[in-house]
Design a protein around this motif. Structure first.
Motif, short mmCIF file in Angstrom:
data_model
loop_
_atom_site.label_atom_id
_atom_site.label_comp_id
_atom_site.label_asym_id
_atom_site.label_seq_id
_atom_site.Cartn_x
_atom_site.Cartn_y
_atom_site.Cartn_z
N MET A 178 4.99 9.80 7.84
CA MET A 178 6.18 10.62 8.10
C MET A 178 7.25 10.21 7.10
N ARG A 182 -0.14 -4.90 3.11
CA ARG A 182 0.27 -6.20 3.68
C ARG A 182 1.68 -6.12 4.28
N THR A 190 3.35 -3.50 5.52
CA THR A 190 3.35 -2.72 6.77
C THR A 190 2.68 -3.52 7.89
N HIS A 204 -3.43 -11.32 -1.77
CA HIS A 204 -3.19 -12.76 -1.98
C HIS A 204 -3.45 -13.61 -0.74
N HIS A 218 3.40 1.72 -1.18
CA HIS A 218 2.72 1.08 -2.32
C HIS A 218 1.22 1.15 -2.19
#
Ligand SMILES: NC(=O)c1ccc[n+]([C@@H]2O[C@H](COP(=O)([O-])OP(=O)(O)OC[C@H]3O[C@@H](n4cnc5c(N)ncnc54)[C@H](OP(=O)(O)O)[C@@H]3O)[C@@H](O)[C@H]2O)c1
Length: 225
Positions: free
Chosen positions: A2, A43, A45, A86, A157
């Protein structure tokens, strides 16, 4: 996903808490209309919305750990996929909301972190040496787990990385009646500067529905699919 009319996705910038909760309710409701065996988030979120920032507690293994997939629950049928290049995420258990956690890592992750995931019964795969190769990740997820359809659920991202690799075939977007304008705030698709940006993708509109509170639910198919 959204987003506001200017494409921004961070609900913390939208002011009206009650209305933001209503939008989140729409998100959950329409999420349920899709059939998939897995959902995938970046990562950031995962940390903000699912793990509450739990920190990992890496432990020293007795011997070196090979960079090969680990299956933490052979009986799992639904999956939460975490993009964690990572090895930064901590978890209280090997599931979130009833879905088995699978970490997508790069080979640079430490043995101590891998041992930590093994001790927790969290599955992991390796996709890339230092950056995530999403094509490899999706192929492995389909081969190693009963996953045919995967729902990509942000943030911007991760969406941008998967878009850039041409791996998305459908977009479901709740367009909210908000003009956000927050500088630097992630939008639905953010291609990081360390990636080689591919040309923009053409979409085909397949469905539009007007929901309550002035929200539009828009679906597109991707031109490359
Ligand atoms: N409105 C919506 O529908 C919606 C949906 C989902 C999330 N959100 C919000 O979006 C925000 C987070 O979005 P975000 O864009 O900042 O973060 P994100 O997409 O959740 O996570 C980005 C992280 O994923 C990893 N990553 C992404 N692409 C990669 C690649 N090609 N190779 C290696 N690692 C890669 C990196 O992790 P490392 O930094 O660890 O290397 C990167 O920092 C949260 O506030 C969340 O609540 C909104």
């Amino acid at each position: 996903m959204m987003s506001t009319v200017d494409g921004r996705i961070i609900s913390g910038n939208w002011g009206d808490e009650q209305l933001t909760k209503t939008y989140a309710g729409f998100f959950e409701k329409y999420h349920e209309t899709f059939e998939s065996q897995a959902w995938m988030c970046g990562r950031v979120t995962m940390e903000r919305d699912f793990t509450d920032g739990v920190q990992p507690e890496p432990q020293k293994p007795d011997s070196p750990i090979a960079r090969e997939p680990f299956i933490g629950d052979k009986n799992a049928t639904s999956f939460a996929i975490a993009i964690d290049a990572h090895g930064k995420l901590g978890w209280n258990s090997n599931q979130t909301g009833g879905d088995h956690v699978v970490e997508v890592l790069t080979e640079q992750v430490s043995d101590d972190y891998l041992y930590y995931l093994q001790q927790k019964g969290i599955s992991y795969i390796f996709a890339g040496k230092e950056e995530i190769d999403f094509s490899s990740a999706l192929n492995q997820l389909a081969e190693l787990f009963p996953i045919q359809t995967l729902m990509l659920e942000g943030g911007g991202h991760v969406n941008g990385s998967v878009l850039n690799e041409g791996l998305i075939d459908e977009l479901s977007l709740l367009l909210l009646p908000i003009a956000d304008g927050t500088p630097g705030s992630p939008t639905t698709f953010e291609v990081s500067s360390y990636l080689q940006k591919k040309p923009a993708t053409q979409l085909q509109l397949t469905e539009v529905q007007q929901l309550d509170e002035g929200v539009l639910w828009i679906k597109y198919r991707f031109g490359n699919k």
